[in-house]
Design a protein around this motif. Structure first.
Motif, PDB file in Angstrom:
ATOM      1  N   PHE A  58       0.841  -1.182   0.000  1.00  0.00           N
ATOM      2  CA  PHE A  58       0.000   0.000   0.000  1.00  0.00           C
ATOM      3  C   PHE A  58       0.885   1.243   0.000  1.00  0.00           C
ATOM      4  N   PRO A  59       1.358   1.671  -1.182  1.00  0.00           N
ATOM      5  CA  PRO A  59       2.265   2.815  -1.247  1.00  0.00           C
ATOM      6  C   PRO A  59       1.611   4.069  -0.710  1.00  0.00           C
ATOM      7  N   VAL A  60       2.341   4.819   0.105  1.00  0.00           N
ATOM      8  CA  VAL A  60       1.815   6.033   0.720  1.00  0.00           C
ATOM      9  C   VAL A  60       2.161   7.253  -0.111  1.00  0.00           C
ATOM     10  N   GLU A  61       3.385   7.333  -0.547  1.00  0.00           N
ATOM     11  CA  GLU A  61       3.811   8.504  -1.296  1.00  0.00           C
ATOM     12  C   GLU A  61       4.020   8.138  -2.766  1.00  0.00           C
ATOM     13  N   PHE A  62       3.002   8.452  -3.549  1.00  0.00           N
ATOM     14  CA  PHE A  62       3.127   8.193  -4.987  1.00  0.00           C
ATOM     15  C   PHE A  62       2.175   9.108  -5.715  1.00  0.00           C
ATOM     16  N   ASN A  63       2.657   9.802  -6.709  1.00  0.00           N
ATOM     17  CA  ASN A  63       1.824  10.738  -7.456  1.00  0.00           C
ATOM     18  C   ASN A  63       1.132   9.995  -8.587  1.00  0.00           C
ATOM     19  N   TYR A  64      -0.207   9.935  -8.513  1.00  0.00           N
ATOM     20  CA  TYR A  64      -0.983   9.177  -9.475  1.00  0.00           C
ATOM     21  C   TYR A  64      -1.532  10.041 -10.601  1.00  0.00           C
ATOM     22  N   SER A  65      -1.054  11.266 -10.725  1.00  0.00           N
ATOM     23  CA  SER A  65      -1.631  12.151 -11.733  1.00  0.00           C
ATOM     24  C   SER A  65      -1.437  11.603 -13.145  1.00  0.00           C
ATOM     25  N   TYR A  66      -0.428  10.763 -13.348  1.00  0.00           N
ATOM     26  CA  TYR A  66      -0.204  10.226 -14.689  1.00  0.00           C
ATOM     27  C   TYR A  66      -1.272   9.217 -15.067  1.00  0.00           C
ATOM     28  N   CYS A  67      -2.063   8.732 -14.088  1.00  0.00           N
ATOM     29  CA  CYS A  67      -3.096   7.744 -14.385  1.00  0.00           C
ATOM     30  C   CYS A  67      -4.102   8.271 -15.389  1.00  0.00           C
ATOM     31  N   SER A  68      -4.332   9.566 -15.363  1.00  0.00           N
ATOM     32  CA  SER A  68      -5.338  10.151 -16.241  1.00  0.00           C
ATOM     33  C   SER A  68      -4.938  10.045 -17.702  1.00  0.00           C
ATOM     34  N   ARG A 204      -7.323  14.690  -4.968  1.00  0.00           N
ATOM     35  CA  ARG A 204      -7.788  14.129  -6.240  1.00  0.00           C
ATOM     36  C   ARG A 204      -6.634  13.919  -7.212  1.00  0.00           C
ATOM     37  N   GLU A 205      -5.674  14.814  -7.199  1.00  0.00           N
ATOM     38  CA  GLU A 205      -4.555  14.718  -8.140  1.00  0.00           C
ATOM     39  C   GLU A 205      -3.410  13.841  -7.622  1.00  0.00           C
ATOM     40  N   GLU A 206      -3.201  13.828  -6.319  1.00  0.00           N
ATOM     41  CA  GLU A 206      -2.013  13.169  -5.768  1.00  0.00           C
ATOM     42  C   GLU A 206      -2.310  11.864  -5.033  1.00  0.00           C
ATOM     43  N   GLN A 207      -3.541  11.640  -4.619  1.00  0.00           N
ATOM     44  CA  GLN A 207      -3.872  10.454  -3.822  1.00  0.00           C
ATOM     45  C   GLN A 207      -5.086   9.741  -4.400  1.00  0.00           C
ATOM     46  N   SER A 208      -5.068   9.472  -5.687  1.00  0.00           N
ATOM     47  CA  SER A 208      -6.212   8.802  -6.298  1.00  0.00           C
ATOM     48  C   SER A 208      -6.321   7.346  -5.872  1.00  0.00           C
ATOM     49  N   ASP A 209      -5.330   6.840  -5.158  1.00  0.00           N
ATOM     50  CA  ASP A 209      -5.396   5.475  -4.638  1.00  0.00           C
ATOM     51  C   ASP A 209      -5.893   5.444  -3.202  1.00  0.00           C
ATOM     52  N   ARG A 210      -6.512   6.531  -2.732  1.00  0.00           N
ATOM     53  CA  ARG A 210      -6.958   6.542  -1.332  1.00  0.00           C
ATOM     54  C   ARG A 210      -8.113   5.576  -1.088  1.00  0.00           C
ATOM     55  N   VAL A 211      -8.777   5.150  -2.152  1.00  0.00           N
ATOM     56  CA  VAL A 211      -9.594   3.942  -2.100  1.00  0.00           C
ATOM     57  C   VAL A 211      -8.857   2.903  -2.928  1.00  0.00           C
ATOM     58  N   PHE A 212      -8.492   1.786  -2.311  1.00  0.00           N
ATOM     59  CA  PHE A 212      -7.730   0.783  -3.058  1.00  0.00           C
ATOM     60  C   PHE A 212      -8.571  -0.479  -3.238  1.00  0.00           C
ATOM     61  N   PHE A 213      -8.154  -1.289  -4.200  1.00  0.00           N
ATOM     62  CA  PHE A 213      -8.932  -2.458  -4.597  1.00  0.00           C
ATOM     63  C   PHE A 213      -8.050  -3.701  -4.547  1.00  0.00           C
ATOM     64  N   LYS A 214      -8.693  -4.844  -4.600  1.00  0.00           N
ATOM     65  CA  LYS A 214      -7.949  -6.100  -4.559  1.00  0.00           C
ATOM     66  C   LYS A 214      -8.674  -7.137  -5.396  1.00  0.00           C
ATOM     67  N   SER A 215      -7.950  -8.173  -5.773  1.00  0.00           N
ATOM     68  CA  SER A 215      -8.531  -9.301  -6.494  1.00  0.00           C
ATOM     69  C   SER A 215      -7.989 -10.599  -5.925  1.00  0.00           C
ATOM     70  N   LEU A 216      -8.845 -11.604  -5.917  1.00  0.00           N
ATOM     71  CA  LEU A 216      -8.452 -12.938  -5.478  1.00  0.00           C
ATOM     72  C   LEU A 216      -8.130 -13.779  -6.702  1.00  0.00           C
ATOM     73  N   PHE A 217      -6.985 -14.450  -6.651  1.00  0.00           N
ATOM     74  CA  PHE A 217      -6.553 -15.373  -7.704  1.00  0.00           C
ATOM     75  C   PHE A 217      -6.594 -16.787  -7.123  1.00  0.00           C
ATOM     76  N   ARG A 218      -7.117 -17.737  -7.888  1.00  0.00           N
ATOM     77  CA  ARG A 218      -7.223 -19.091  -7.345  1.00  0.00           C
ATOM     78  C   ARG A 218      -7.048 -20.114  -8.449  1.00  0.00           C
ATOM     79  N   SER A 219      -6.308 -21.176  -8.130  1.00  0.00           N
ATOM     80  CA  SER A 219      -6.173 -22.334  -8.999  1.00  0.00           C
ATOM     81  C   SER A 219      -6.171 -23.569  -8.108  1.00  0.00           C
ATOM     82  N   ARG A 220      -7.241 -24.314  -8.185  1.00  0.00           N
ATOM     83  CA  ARG A 220      -7.470 -25.469  -7.307  1.00  0.00           C
ATOM     84  C   ARG A 220      -7.364 -25.033  -5.843  1.00  0.00           C
TER      85      ARG A 220
END
Length: 568
Positions: A58-68, A204-220
């Motif tokens: 969960f990176p704390v300091e990262f500028n996400y403005s390039y995501c746009s 909005r410009e610098e902390q767009s990851d302040r809501v983060f998401f996850k995915s579950l991966f499963r094989s057998r």
């Protein structure tokens, strides 16, 4: 020397054989473990690694403005439109940042004055002047405060929103249309002071990851969970690229250590980042101090409106969607509002119709309302998670079908199967369309934490698909729901502020202006109503939205004489 070494040869040989036997025994034991044991061991290992490397997860300091700037490259015309949209929602900024709280906007010290404009009549306009002061009682010298206003008469169940004009010097003008006679009362609210808005812009410009998401991966029996988002910093961990092949909408997850990218089985909200504000910034987000605080009048807070003069036209040149009167929403332009007060009236209107609802939980409310109001609707059990979908209900006697499907990521639902992550534009491209087809779209709330360019890109894809659908079948009815206001506190303001919603709402209105689509103005319908603001509006407001939608599906047939009058 050789003599002494020869004495130890048997010893070293036995030691080597013992080591070899130990290695072979370990291999045999590992092979005898079942997959569940391996999975448990690896999950424990991953848990330990997650604790030790939480800063990587969960990176704390990262500028996400390039995501746009990810996704398909816009055309020259689209890039020009994007610049125009960003300019249209630009916000006034304080000339100096970092001033103490006592010099920031204080709603309790601020006031409004109703402008004396003589006799007021239905069809006219009420102007109100607002003066914003700081905590010292001194007038502010700059604008940028986020204000909302309404005019209402509680006894009549009447209400309408006001337009706010920022003069950028601490003064604001409010404009209200006068639409019913009698005593009317002014309500003005400061949602956020200008200093708080600047913090929201930064987040909005610098902390767009302040809501983060996850995915579950499963094989057998083997499973792993990794972090996902619109874009992720590429560090030592490789990424799984889930960019949509049709729209180019980007989405990424960190690749599991032991599984392939094609083993992803779901998507879910991971959580909210904490400690986003400095101690200084926290002062501008205090309940009962500077979040959604009313501004009081310096003098009278109400006026009396006289009936309209004979022959006066009250419905032209109004930049408002509608108003409430006796608890019912009355549109000012377009459709004539009808009332569908029982289930038989609803089923008769929807007979032979297919209703497709796409988007977030605010459009799901429409699906839930119709199913609850009409006993004839029978829901098909898709074993879908509650509040997630997809959902489907049918009335076979009247040939009616209702469908709801959530929009593609980013979406903050608890858990969505990866197989159900569909983008609205792709869904629209799969519709035949026609006079029996009604499409309803609501997409805004889950984009509040991202740069506006991300939302513009998503709407651009949806708009293209809407145009293709209407070109195929011009008789298709398309309704798009706008954003609405909601309850705020110091924490929710950082993720779901009405200021974020207002910015997205403005973009949506501009981008769909001129198209053959109908806007369901949830912003005005929640602001003008007396019910408290909620992310999911109250049943009374939802009922008015449904009446508005049904009035478009089954419009009043005008008489020929009146038709010829409007044709002139």
């Amino acid at each position: 020397m050789k003599k002494y070494l020869s004495k130890y040869v048997p010893f070293f040989s036995l030691l080597g054989l013992a080591g070899l036997a130990l290695v072979l025994w370990n291999i045999t034991m590992l092979e005898s473990w079942n997959c569940q044991t391996v999975s448990t061991y690896l999950q424990l290992q991953n848990s330990i690694q997650s604790v030790l490397k939480i800063s990587e997860m969960f990176p704390v300091e990262f500028n996400y403005s390039y995501c746009s700037h990810l996704g398909q490259e816009p055309t020259e015309e689209e890039a020009k439109e994007e610049r125009y949209l960003l300019k249209s929602i630009s916000w006034s900024e304080p000339p100096v940042l970092g001033l103490p709280l006592r010099q920031s906007s204080d709603p309790a010290q601020s006031y409004y004055i109703i402008q004396d404009s003589g006799e007021l009549q239905v069809g006219g306009q009420l102007v109100v002047n607002v003066q914003i002061n700081n905590f010292l009682g001194q007038p502010k010298k700059h604008g940028g405060d986020f204000l909302v206003a309404r005019l209402h008469t509680p006894e009549l169940g009447a209400g309408v929103v006001g337009r706010v004009l920022d003069h950028r010097n601490g003064n604001y003008s409010l404009f209200f249309p006068l639409l019913w006679p009698g005593a009317v009362q002014v309500d003005v609210t400061m949602v956020h002071p200008s200093e708080a808005v600047m913090v929201l812009k930064r987040l909005r410009e610098e902390q767009s990851d302040r809501v983060f998401f996850k995915s579950l991966f499963r094989s057998r029996y083997l499973s792993e969970t990794t972090l996902c988002n619109l874009c992720l910093p590429v560090k030592k961990q490789p990424l799984c690229n889930y960019t949509d092949p049709y729209t180019g909408e980007p989405w990424y997850c960190y690749k599991p250590k032991l599984l392939d990218c094609d083993t992803r089985i779901n998507h879910a909200k991971g959580g909210y980042k904490k400690n986003l504000l400095t101690s200084y910034e926290k002062k501008f987000f205090q309940s009962a101090v500077n979040i959604k605080i009313p501004i009081h009048a310096a003098g009278m807070d109400n006026v009396t409106v006289l009936p309209a003069s004979k022959g006066q036209n009250t419905w032209k040149n109004l930049e408002f969607s509608g108003f409430y009167y006796r608890g019912s929403w009355r549109p000012l332009t377009g459709v004539v509002m009808r009332q569908f007060n029982d289930s038989s009236a609803i089923t008769q209107c929807l007979k032979g119709k297919m209703l497709y609802m796409y988007g977030d939980s605010t459009v799901r409310q429409w699906y839930e309302y119709l199913v609850a109001q009409v006993p004839e609707f029978k829901e098909l059990n898709f074993y879908s998670p509650k509040n997630v979908g997809p959902f489907m209900a049918v009335d076979s006697n009247h040939s009616i079908m209702l469908r709801y499907r959530c929009h593609g990521p980013p979406i903050r639902f608890t858990t969505v199967s990866s197989a159900e992550l569909h983008y609205i534009s792709n869904e629209l491209d799969g519709l035949r369309g026609g006079s029996d087809t009604v499409v309803m779209i609501s997409i805004w709330s889950h984009f509040s934490t991202f740069p506006v360019q991300v939302y513009i890109r998503r709407l651009r894809h949806i708009r293209r698909a809407v145009i293709r659908l209407l070109n195929r079948e011009p008789a298709t009815l398309v309704l798009i729901r706008t954003a609405n206001l909601q309850k705020l506190d110091p924490e929710s303001s950082l993720y779901n502020s009405d200021w974020f919603s207002q910015q997205l709402d403005s973009v949506l209105r501009i981008m769909f202006k001129g198209l053959n689509v109908q806007l369901v103005d949830a912003w005005e319908m929640t602001l003008a109503h007396h019910q408290p603001h909620q992310l999911h509006p109250s049943p009374a407001i939802i009922s008015n939205m449904i009446q508005f939608i049904l009035s478009h599906i089954c419009p009043v047939r005008r008489k020929r004489k009146r038709d010829s009058y409007w044709a002139r």
